[in-house]
Design an enzyme around this catalytic site. Structure first.
Site, PDB file in Angstrom:
ATOM      1  N   ASP A 168       0.863  -1.184   0.000  1.00  0.00           N
ATOM      2  CA  ASP A 168       0.000   0.000   0.000  1.00  0.00           C
ATOM      3  C   ASP A 168       0.901   1.237   0.000  1.00  0.00           C
ATOM      4  O   ASP A 168       2.116   1.149   0.231  1.00  0.00           O
ATOM      5  CB  ASP A 168      -0.963  -0.042   1.198  1.00  0.00           C
ATOM      6  CG  ASP A 168      -2.224   0.790   0.946  1.00  0.00           C
ATOM      7  OD1 ASP A 168      -2.254   1.548  -0.045  1.00  0.00           O
ATOM      8  OD2 ASP A 168      -3.174   0.691   1.750  1.00  0.00           O
ATOM      9  N   CYS A 226     -13.968 -23.551  18.694  1.00  0.00           N
ATOM     10  CA  CYS A 226     -13.191 -23.612  17.454  1.00  0.00           C
ATOM     11  C   CYS A 226     -12.287 -24.840  17.487  1.00  0.00           C
ATOM     12  O   CYS A 226     -11.908 -25.311  18.558  1.00  0.00           O
ATOM     13  CB  CYS A 226     -12.370 -22.329  17.348  1.00  0.00           C
ATOM     14  SG  CYS A 226     -11.042 -22.364  16.148  1.00  0.00           S
TER      15      CYS A 226
HETATM   16  N1  GUN Z   1      -6.502   0.765   3.163  1.00  0.00           N
HETATM   17  C1  GUN Z   1      -7.756   0.809   3.656  1.00  0.00           C
HETATM   18  N2  GUN Z   1      -8.528   1.639   2.909  1.00  0.00           N
HETATM   19  C2  GUN Z   1      -7.748   2.119   1.927  1.00  0.00           C
HETATM   20  C3  GUN Z   1      -7.985   3.008   0.836  1.00  0.00           C
HETATM   21  O1  GUN Z   1      -9.080   3.531   0.622  1.00  0.00           O
HETATM   22  N3  GUN Z   1      -6.910   3.259   0.004  1.00  0.00           N
HETATM   23  C4  GUN Z   1      -5.677   2.681   0.222  1.00  0.00           C
HETATM   24  N4  GUN Z   1      -4.681   2.972  -0.637  1.00  0.00           N
HETATM   25  N5  GUN Z   1      -5.447   1.855   1.237  1.00  0.00           N
HETATM   26  C5  GUN Z   1      -6.471   1.573   2.074  1.00  0.00           C
END
Ligand code: GUN
EC number: 2.4.2.48
Length: 503
Positions: free
Chosen positions: A93, A279
């Site tokens: 990310d 579980c």
């Molecule tokens: N992680 C959780 N939500 C988002 C989002 O809307 N965009 C990005 N890039 N990462 C996320």
């Protein structure tokens, strides 16, 4: 978009697919869970996620790696796969989530995409703007325009074999989500996360989640792999898969473990409230809640995180099996009973029956009617649509083949489907397993079926023989249809029994 994603099997809008990740040289079977690996806190080692939990792909945060000198240097020199000792696919990310949490970040799309490529990420992410729910339309549209500019820029960046995410934003405006999805799909990017879902998920707004995913799906092609960003609680995976999500990331397994919270497919428990573990995972089979309580903090956190991961992966396997068997909606329906807001989510799914119908297989093993919500399933809608399809001779095109049917008085009228010829009684979905004590929604849907048949065939005289239908359902039947009450056996009896009786 390249040919990275192939759908192998559908149930409702849920699918089993194969995502080819060229840079990692792997194929990931979807629906897939991406455990979130925090570069600074490895609650469960990534290598173990692969060998013990079956993770084929994980996600980590490129921005956090970029922001710390040590992490940045080792990621650049060793590459992510060596750093994490993980040979599956790695998604990164961009810092957008930090942007939404803290209001600003100090990288731009080009810089962070270059970095993600340079550390060996297999799927990178531009800096989209996660617009929160319920903001003004103007804000949502303005921020969306910025996100779209960045996606277009990302498509220009030299990213080599790295696939690139094209997040879909638009706050809680379905039309903006749909447009965002269409524009994202129109770029050259590869994977389509639905973004800014975390605030909705944290507030248990599952109906809104369903509506936003449905909107995004309308703007995307069937060959678009869809990721639900930030969706980590296993109780909502089946619902999200049924709406067409293929990828999920879970930080929940670790975040919840840190707070002594124990995940189940029905919700979350506090460790201190458990006397027994409900579980079968290795952790729960070999510990009692008391034993975990008396562990040291680090061990307890790790063991709870491992349980949480087992449950999460287990639910993904259960969902895949349900898709293969054609009973995903029965699983969603069971999950909907775990929490009232999940029921709202399932009811919202029913509002999108037309979208689900488009990919729902024509035949499956069995249709189990489990509650009034089952009356909103795509199979019922499809039957109603068919009641309106007439050929040139005025016969009804009820089945896909050439067995057109003209209405006569021998037709059965069975909730929730409504009218159909007796000899289709054993054909899916009309051979549904239905409880004896039906609720009003089933009768209401059947009455709607009668109405559609009558409207499509204005020249035919219909009669509706029924078994004690509620008055409110009968009110939905057009006035020119004769209604009369039957004995139960007349309406529901096995057609073969009828044949025996007449023989
Ligand atoms: N992680 C959780 N939500 C988002 C989002 O809307 N965009 C990005 N890039 N990462 C996320």
């Amino acid at each position: 978009m390249g040919d990275w994603f192939e759908v192998r099997d559908y149930d409702a809008a849920g699918r089993i697919g194969e995502l080819t990740v060229p840079r990692a040289d792997v194929t990931v079977e979807t629906p897939a869970l991406l455990p979130v690996v925090n570069p600074h806190v490895r609650t469960v080692e990534p290598a173990r996620m692969e060998s013990e939990f079956g993770a084929e792909i994980l996600i980590t945060n490129g921005y956090i790696l970029y922001g710390s000198e040590d992490a940045r240097e080792s990621a650049l020199s060793d590459g992510l796969h060596d750093l994490y000792d993980f040979s599956g696919a790695i998604m990164t990310d961009s810092g957008s989530f930090q942007l939404s949490e803290y209001g600003e970040i100090d990288v731009d799309t080009r810089e962070i995409l270059d970095f993600q490529r340079d550390i060996g990420s297999d799927i990178g992410t531009p800096v989209d703007i996660p617009t929160p729910p319920d903001v003004s339309r103007e804000q949502a549209a303005d921020e969306l325009a910025t996100t779209q500019e960045r996606l277009e820029l990302a498509a220009e960046v030299e990213t080599g074999e790295m696939l690139v995410n094209a997040p879909v934003q638009g706050s809680t405006y379905p039309d903006l989500r749909e447009r965002a999805a269409r524009d994202a799909y129109g770029t050259d990017l590869d994977v389509f996360p639905v973004g800014a879902m975390v605030p909705l998920l944290n507030d248990y707004r599952f109906a809104d989640v369903v509506d936003m995913v449905a909107a995004a799906k309308r703007g995307l092609g069937a060959d678009a792999p869809v990721h639900l960003f930030g969706a980590g609680h296993p109780m909502m995976f089946a619902l999200a898969v049924a709406m067409g999500c293929d990828l999920f990331d879970s930080a929940a397994y670790a975040l919840y473990a840190r707070d002594d919270r124990y995940l189940t497919v029905r919700g979350t428990e506090h460790l201190e409230d458990l006397e027994y573990f409900p579980c079968e995972c290795p952790i729960c089979a070999s510990h009692t809640p008391d034993e975990l309580e008396s562990c040291g903090d680090a061990d307890r956190e790790r063991l709870l995180a491992e349980h949480n991961l087992h449950v999460t992966f287990g639910e993904i396997r259960r969902i895949k099996q349900a898709i293969r068997q054609g009973n995903l909606l029965e699983l969603v329906e069971a999950r909907a009973r775990g929490h009232p807001t999940m029921l709202d989510g399932y009811r919202a799914l029913g509002d999108h029956a037309e979208q689900l119908e488009a990919t729902d297989p024509a035949t499956k093993d069995a249709f189990f009617y489990l509650s009034g919500e089952s009356a909103a399933r795509p199979e019922v809608l499809r039957h109603h649509q068919r009641l309106e399809r007439l050929d040139a001779d005025g016969e009804i095109l009820l089945t896909e083949g050439d067995t057109n049917e003209a209405y006569d008085e021998s037709w059965r009228v069975v909730p929730p489907f409504g009218p159909f010829p007796r000899d289709l009684s054993e054909v899916y979905p009309l051979n549904a397993e239905v409880p004896e004590r039906l609720d009003e929604r089933a009768y209401a849907r059947a009455a709607d079926g009668v109405a559609r048949l009558a409207e499509a065939n204005p020249d035919v005289d219909f009669t509706l023989g029924h078994t004690g239908w509620p008055a409110r359902a009968l009110d939905r039947v057009p006035a020119d249809v004769d209604t009369y009450e039957l004995g139960v056996d007349d309406a529901f009896g096995d057609p073969e029994d009828d044949a025996d009786e007449t023989a």
